[in-house]
Design a protein around this motif. Structure first.
Motif, PDB file in Angstrom:
ATOM      1  N   VAL A   1      62.157  75.432  43.051  1.00  0.00           N
ATOM      2  CA  VAL A   1      61.476  76.104  43.603  1.00  0.00           C
ATOM      3  C   VAL A   1      59.966  76.684  43.160  1.00  0.00           C
ATOM      4  O   VAL A   1      59.608  76.050  41.438  1.00  0.00           O
ATOM      5  CB  VAL A   1      61.842  77.613  43.024  1.00  0.00           C
ATOM      6  N   GLU A   2      59.171  76.343  43.991  1.00  0.00           N
ATOM      7  CA  GLU A   2      57.557  76.105  43.507  1.00  0.00           C
ATOM      8  C   GLU A   2      57.239  77.596  42.979  1.00  0.00           C
ATOM      9  O   GLU A   2      57.399  79.017  43.592  1.00  0.00           O
ATOM     10  CB  GLU A   2      56.946  76.324  44.578  1.00  0.00           C
ATOM     11  N   LEU A   3      56.676  77.847  41.474  1.00  0.00           N
ATOM     12  CA  LEU A   3      56.436  79.052  40.860  1.00  0.00           C
ATOM     13  C   LEU A   3      55.527  79.898  42.531  1.00  0.00           C
ATOM     14  O   LEU A   3      55.236  80.913  42.142  1.00  0.00           O
ATOM     15  CB  LEU A   3      55.443  78.825  39.978  1.00  0.00           C
TER      16      LEU A   3
ATOM     17  N   ASP B   1      64.234  74.888  38.726  1.00  0.00           N
ATOM     18  CA  ASP B   1      65.205  74.932  38.691  1.00  0.00           C
ATOM     19  C   ASP B   1      65.956  76.601  38.006  1.00  0.00           C
ATOM     20  O   ASP B   1      66.832  76.629  37.248  1.00  0.00           O
ATOM     21  CB  ASP B   1      66.312  74.181  38.652  1.00  0.00           C
ATOM     22  N   PHE B   2      65.426  77.813  38.646  1.00  0.00           N
ATOM     23  CA  PHE B   2      65.982  78.495  38.184  1.00  0.00           C
ATOM     24  C   PHE B   2      67.557  78.944  39.036  1.00  0.00           C
ATOM     25  O   PHE B   2      67.748  78.898  40.010  1.00  0.00           O
ATOM     26  CB  PHE B   2      65.454  79.781  39.534  1.00  0.00           C
ATOM     27  N   THR B   3      68.100  79.714  37.648  1.00  0.00           N
ATOM     28  CA  THR B   3      69.593  79.645  38.208  1.00  0.00           C
ATOM     29  C   THR B   3      69.816  81.350  37.503  1.00  0.00           C
ATOM     30  O   THR B   3      69.507  81.700  36.234  1.00  0.00           O
ATOM     31  CB  THR B   3      70.105  78.962  37.316  1.00  0.00           C
ATOM     32  N   HIS B   4      70.736  81.662  38.403  1.00  0.00           N
ATOM     33  CA  HIS B   4      70.907  83.082  38.194  1.00  0.00           C
ATOM     34  C   HIS B   4      72.095  83.254  36.333  1.00  0.00           C
ATOM     35  O   HIS B   4      73.104  82.780  37.137  1.00  0.00           O
ATOM     36  CB  HIS B   4      71.573  83.761  39.866  1.00  0.00           C
ATOM     37  N   VAL B   5      71.938  84.151  36.264  1.00  0.00           N
ATOM     38  CA  VAL B   5      72.709  84.287  35.356  1.00  0.00           C
ATOM     39  C   VAL B   5      74.302  84.246  35.611  1.00  0.00           C
ATOM     40  O   VAL B   5      75.356  83.785  34.752  1.00  0.00           O
ATOM     41  CB  VAL B   5      72.346  85.203  33.882  1.00  0.00           C
TER      42      VAL B   5
END
Length: 321
Positions: free
Chosen positions: A251-253, A215-219
């Motif tokens: 997101v899939e790696l 769950d990549f989250t922008h700063v």
């Protein structure tokens, strides 16, 4: 009203200081500038993001130094982001986590208690969910099966803060971050590791044979969550709450790598490896509680957030396609 930001030269901390500057808030920061990664990156980060900020070189475990700082600046609110980070490094150097994340946290709690701090917002981590995790991860789920010492220290921080809220009425909010990325990020994390390697034509190690979701989250979204939580202290009988701060869109790696490849203008050489000890296969934040409490709603997809990271790596580290 003065705000104290710990870990102010760190990735999230410097962005928080930048936003506090923009808001016209009075704040002071501290950081121990340790060598977990290059301290020059930390100095360059604060020079670029929050120039002129009052950031002191001080370690959380220096009880006398911390007490003197509190007495001098008299903070009413504290954003606690300082910690020894990294899941894998906790397997190599456990004592660093005990000192920073446990001893240092108790030092901070005691000062907040005795110096009448109105609200402590502190960093936890999505890693606390461990083997009990069932996506989407909800704050109601158990966190008693961590997969690393790092995760265990963050779960312990939540228990400690709850105890101080129950015993002494300390208003505290724990923030479980989900894989934060952006320019000026940590060089030990996948967004920078992969971006730098692809730009330089070096192979990248892809763990669990690529079968991972994050769950990549922008700063920028994280900072909105941190300050939103800080501005809304808990009013519960035991004034302690915990919030997930994530993108709610795992997101899939392999797709994550593909976005980096497109931004870099070249393909990645991948070396597939087994799962690393301590890692989690998938993370996904349920952010309904944070949205209800202070309107948290992340707005940055990786298609928009990752290319600037690649470009920053190209400019700062000098890698070229």
């Amino acid at each position: 009203m003065t705000i104290l930001v710990t870990g102010a030269a760190g990735f999230i901390g410097a962005y928080v200081c930048r936003e506090l500057q923009r808001r016209g808030e009075r704040f002071v920061g501290l950081d121990n500038f340790n060598d977990y990664y290059d301290p020059q990156l930390k100095r360059d980060r604060i020079a670029a993001l929050c120039p002129g900020a009052d950031i002191r070189a001080l370690d959380l475990t220096d009880a006398d130094g911390m007490a003197a700082l509190f007495d001098e600046t008299r903070p009413q609110r504290v954003v606690h982001l300082a910690a020894q980070a990294g899941v894998r490094y906790s397997l190599q150097n456990p004592q660093a986590y005990v000192q920073s994340n446990l001893v240092g946290f108790v030092t901070l709690l005691e000062l907040c208690r005795h110096r009448d701090v109105q609200h402590l917002a502190y960093a936890s981590s999505s890693s606390v969910y461990g083997d009990s995790a069932v996506p989407p991860f909800s704050e109601e789920q158990r966190i008693d099966k961590p997969r690393s010492l790092y995760a265990a220290t963050k779960a312990a921080n939540e228990l400690m803060a709850y105890t101080y809220a129950q015993l002494y009425g300390l208003h505290a909010t724990g923030l479980r971050f989900f894989t934060v990325y952006g320019p000026w990020g940590r060089p030990d994390m996948a967004p920078l590791l992969f971006s730098r390697a692809v730009l330089a034509g070096r192979p990248i190690e892809v763990f669990n044979e690529g079968r991972m979701r994050r769950d990549f989250t922008h700063v920028d979204d994280i900072v909105r969550g941190v300050l939103g939580a800080l501005d809304h202290p808990p009013a519960d009988p035991v004034p302690h709450r915990v919030f997930n701060l994530g993108n709610h869109t795992p997101v899939e790696l392999e797709y994550f790598i593909a976005v980096i490849e497109q931004a870099a203008g070249r393909g990645a050489e991948k070396i597939y490896k087994p799962m690393q000890p301590g890692d989690m296969v998938a993370t996904m934040a349920d952010t309904a509680r944070a949205k209800a409490a202070f309107g948290f709603e992340p707005a940055t997809p990786i298609e928009a957030g990752l290319p600037p990271v690649v470009e920053w790596c190209r400019e700062y580290f000098g890698e070229r396609a």
